[in-house]
Motif scaffolding. Sequence first.
Motif, mmCIF file in Angstrom:
data_model
loop_
_atom_site.group_PDB
_atom_site.id
_atom_site.type_symbol
_atom_site.label_atom_id
_atom_site.label_comp_id
_atom_site.label_asym_id
_atom_site.label_seq_id
_atom_site.Cartn_x
_atom_site.Cartn_y
_atom_site.Cartn_z
ATOM 1 N N ILE A 48 0.186 -1.360 -0.209
ATOM 2 C CA ILE A 48 0.231 -0.297 0.449
ATOM 3 C C ILE A 48 0.696 1.432 0.127
ATOM 4 C CG2 ILE A 48 -1.469 1.559 1.165
ATOM 5 C CD1 ILE A 48 -3.156 -1.124 2.038
ATOM 6 N N CYS A 49 1.809 1.295 0.907
ATOM 7 C CA CYS A 49 2.391 3.137 0.687
ATOM 8 C C CYS A 49 3.547 2.622 -0.469
ATOM 9 C CB CYS A 49 3.930 2.655 2.011
ATOM 10 S SG CYS A 49 3.182 2.999 3.770
ATOM 11 N N SER A 50 4.264 1.730 -1.050
ATOM 12 C CA SER A 50 5.056 2.186 -2.308
ATOM 13 C C SER A 50 3.552 1.637 -3.339
ATOM 14 C CB SER A 50 4.974 0.182 -2.755
ATOM 15 O OG SER A 50 6.149 -0.187 -1.542
ATOM 16 N N SER A 51 2.656 1.393 -3.689
ATOM 17 C CA SER A 51 2.169 1.902 -4.098
ATOM 18 C C SER A 51 1.173 2.821 -4.990
ATOM 19 C CB SER A 51 0.749 0.510 -5.221
ATOM 20 O OG SER A 51 -0.415 0.560 -3.797
ATOM 21 N N THR A 52 0.852 3.458 -2.973
ATOM 22 C CA THR A 52 0.210 4.711 -3.123
ATOM 23 C C THR A 52 0.862 6.038 -2.793
ATOM 24 O OG1 THR A 52 -0.628 4.399 -1.393
ATOM 25 C CG2 THR A 52 -2.240 3.479 -2.288
ATOM 26 N N GLY A 53 2.225 6.013 -2.094
ATOM 27 C CA GLY A 53 3.086 6.857 -2.108
ATOM 28 C C GLY A 53 2.408 7.156 -0.249
ATOM 29 N N ALA A 54 2.201 6.721 0.222
ATOM 30 C CA ALA A 54 1.226 6.612 1.816
ATOM 31 C C ALA A 54 2.814 6.471 2.230
ATOM 32 C CB ALA A 54 0.453 5.848 2.105
ATOM 33 N N GLY A 55 2.464 7.834 3.256
ATOM 34 C CA GLY A 55 3.647 7.910 4.443
ATOM 35 C C GLY A 55 3.236 6.621 5.868
ATOM 36 N N VAL A 56 1.829 5.980 5.968
ATOM 37 C CA VAL A 56 1.324 5.417 7.059
ATOM 38 C C VAL A 56 -0.110 4.816 6.674
ATOM 39 C CG1 VAL A 56 0.414 5.414 9.276
ATOM 40 C CG2 VAL A 56 2.134 7.287 8.737
ATOM 41 N N ALA A 57 0.081 3.242 6.796
ATOM 42 C CA ALA A 57 -0.394 2.533 6.372
ATOM 43 C C ALA A 57 -0.661 1.129 7.422
ATOM 44 C CB ALA A 57 0.036 0.964 5.458
ATOM 45 N N ALA A 58 -2.150 1.487 8.179
ATOM 46 C CA ALA A 58 -2.411 0.826 8.959
ATOM 47 C C ALA A 58 -3.979 -0.274 9.335
ATOM 48 C CB ALA A 58 -2.549 1.159 10.837
ATOM 49 N N VAL A 59 -3.359 -1.307 10.078
ATOM 50 C CA VAL A 59 -4.890 -2.407 10.435
ATOM 51 C C VAL A 59 -5.107 -1.700 11.443
ATOM 52 C CG1 VAL A 59 -5.251 -4.347 10.237
ATOM 53 C CG2 VAL A 59 -4.413 -4.064 8.401
ATOM 54 N N THR A 60 -6.599 -1.886 11.682
ATOM 55 C CA THR A 60 -6.601 -1.079 12.520
ATOM 56 C C THR A 60 -8.048 -1.690 13.516
ATOM 57 O OG1 THR A 60 -8.882 0.745 11.892
ATOM 58 C CG2 THR A 60 -6.479 1.631 12.022
ATOM 59 N N ARG A 61 -8.450 -1.360 15.036
ATOM 60 C CA ARG A 61 -9.109 -2.473 15.404
ATOM 61 C C ARG A 61 -9.831 -1.143 16.333
ATOM 62 N NH1 ARG A 61 -13.718 -4.195 17.141
ATOM 63 N NH2 ARG A 61 -14.164 -5.522 18.662
ATOM 64 N N THR A 85 -13.557 0.313 18.189
ATOM 65 C CA THR A 85 -14.906 0.361 18.186
ATOM 66 C C THR A 85 -15.886 1.441 19.359
ATOM 67 O OG1 THR A 85 -13.796 0.379 20.956
ATOM 68 C CG2 THR A 85 -13.032 -1.315 20.378
ATOM 69 N N ASP A 86 -16.781 1.008 20.009
ATOM 70 C CA ASP A 86 -17.913 2.250 20.542
ATOM 71 C C ASP A 86 -16.988 3.292 21.087
ATOM 72 O OD1 ASP A 86 -19.721 0.650 20.173
ATOM 73 O OD2 ASP A 86 -20.287 0.560 21.772
ATOM 74 N N ASP A 87 -15.592 3.326 21.647
ATOM 75 C CA ASP A 87 -14.999 4.458 21.708
ATOM 76 C C ASP A 87 -13.319 4.323 21.673
ATOM 77 O OD1 ASP A 87 -14.535 2.028 23.642
ATOM 78 O OD2 ASP A 87 -14.063 3.797 25.590
ATOM 79 N N LYS A 88 -12.410 3.120 21.224
ATOM 80 C CA LYS A 88 -11.406 3.562 21.150
ATOM 81 C C LYS A 88 -10.867 3.208 19.092
ATOM 82 C CE LYS A 88 -10.296 3.687 25.216
ATOM 83 N NZ LYS A 88 -9.634 4.689 25.888
ATOM 84 N N TRP A 89 -10.024 3.670 18.832
ATOM 85 C CA TRP A 89 -9.312 3.794 17.958
ATOM 86 C C TRP A 89 -8.124 3.023 18.133
ATOM 87 C CZ3 TRP A 89 -4.652 4.474 15.707
ATOM 88 C CH2 TRP A 89 -3.869 4.094 14.485
ATOM 89 N N VAL A 90 -7.459 1.559 17.886
ATOM 90 C CA VAL A 90 -6.885 0.401 17.952
ATOM 91 C C VAL A 90 -5.743 0.440 17.008
ATOM 92 C CG1 VAL A 90 -5.407 -1.134 19.539
ATOM 93 C CG2 VAL A 90 -7.500 -0.216 20.011
ATOM 94 N N ALA A 91 -4.481 0.607 17.355
ATOM 95 C CA ALA A 91 -3.258 0.262 15.831
ATOM 96 C C ALA A 91 -2.948 -0.839 16.190
ATOM 97 C CB ALA A 91 -2.306 1.277 15.555
ATOM 98 N N PHE A 113 -14.825 -4.690 12.232
ATOM 99 C CA PHE A 113 -13.389 -5.570 13.482
ATOM 100 C C PHE A 113 -12.693 -3.810 12.825
ATOM 101 C CE2 PHE A 113 -9.132 -5.501 13.055
ATOM 102 C CZ PHE A 113 -9.161 -7.107 14.662
ATOM 103 N N GLY A 114 -12.661 -3.292 11.898
ATOM 104 C CA GLY A 114 -12.039 -2.270 12.176
ATOM 105 C C GLY A 114 -11.816 -1.294 10.340
ATOM 106 N N THR A 115 -11.201 -0.912 10.265
ATOM 107 C CA THR A 115 -10.221 -0.619 9.305
ATOM 108 C C THR A 115 -8.895 -0.641 8.247
ATOM 109 O OG1 THR A 115 -9.993 1.601 10.076
ATOM 110 C CG2 THR A 115 -11.402 1.469 9.694
ATOM 111 N N LEU A 116 -8.489 -0.476 7.235
ATOM 112 C CA LEU A 116 -7.845 -0.552 6.594
ATOM 113 C C LEU A 116 -7.271 0.399 5.783
ATOM 114 C CD1 LEU A 116 -5.081 -2.006 5.495
ATOM 115 C CD2 LEU A 116 -6.143 -2.638 3.210
ATOM 116 N N CYS A 117 -6.208 1.250 6.696
ATOM 117 C CA CYS A 117 -6.387 2.866 5.910
ATOM 118 C C CYS A 117 -4.893 3.121 5.622
ATOM 119 C CB CYS A 117 -6.829 3.356 7.662
ATOM 120 S SG CYS A 117 -5.682 3.369 8.016
#
Length: 400
Positions: free
Chosen positions: A30-43, A45-51, A123-127
């Motif tokens: 993802i970083c190589s193909s988009t030029g992104a500085g940061v890529a992550a899989v996150t979880r 929940t109702d109140d939390k964003w977890v890397a 579950f979360g996101t791919l960002c």
Amino acid sequence: MKTDKVDQRYHGDLEAVNRVPFVTSILELICSSTGAGVAAVTRITDDKWVACAVDDRIKMGLKSGDVLAVETTLCYEVWKRGEGIAVNDAAGEPAYRDHPVLATYKLNSYISVPIVLDNGRFFGTLCAMSPQTMHVANESTLSMFHSYAALIAHHLRDHDDNAQQRKRLREEKRLAQQAEQAIAMLGHDLKNPISAMSNAAQLLLRNKPDDRNRILAQLIYDGAIKTRSLIDNMLDYARARFGEGLQLNFNNRQPLAATLEQVVREFVILNPKCTFVADFRLDGAIQADYMRIGQILSNLLDNAVNFGDHCEPVVVKAWSEEGRFILSVSNAGAPIPKKILPFIFEAFFRDNRSEKARGVGLGLFIAKEIARAHGGNLSVHRVERNTVFTLTVPAAQGTY
């Protein structure tokens, strides 16, 4: 980037994501193909964003295990909408130009898609994000992200299923232990008065009472013996099905022949109208729990009394040959119907051919389980007019 420490509740999610064998490769691509500085899989929940997994190429300070308040992230909008977000250049898009999240983290370009498990659970996101402009708001890039997200979700589903299964197994084990303890306590509490009744009845019978009192004492003794047998079978069923299996004790207090003879004597007393013929030819000791072997004999004799022809004797034989211990119980009478033969060793199976048959259908099941615990086998076959149950303890478990 200022984040909170990961909550213990999310350790399982972090481990699950990082067990996906290709998640690191996906973030690199993802970083190589988009030029992104940061890529992550996150979880999310109702109140939390977890890397959960991170590729931070611009030293933003984000790492696996970091936690943010979910409302301070754009992933929060993905969660609320249930669909992805793609921003090429926030400065040129009115909807995101002054967005507080992008301003806080000095980001200009952003893409995020949901990771939804097969059971529909979010579950979360791919960002991916960058302070520079990225060209991500297009069908090709979004399709790539959705494909990667689906691939991650598929592997997370397996983890989720396994985690749920482990949780169920732990709960079943806990309930089984509770059940075994409760049944053991109940059995102990029941056995004490039963033993008192049995001992009192035996004492009365030894004092040579008159006919009326002898009959009453015999009824009490018979009932106590049968109740004790029922309790023993229920306890053994609980151990076999809910506990750690039947336990064997090889520290025997008397020879095996004496144990078997004692069982036969009890049945002679309990069943005066029946004839029992015993023939024990044992060359020496065997490595076995003699009380358990006696229990097998008791259950088989009870079966023979219930279903055998009382005009013919019940024949009990025990012998050793070629390093094996063999015990057989034979009774004349009608054969076991073929349609029920495959089920007679199952728990709670009852053969209703005889009005004399009592109990809950555990006798043969327990006998079979004891045989297995010894590494042996209990079988049944027909010899002329007789039904014969045969216990065999192989040389691997027996020493003579």
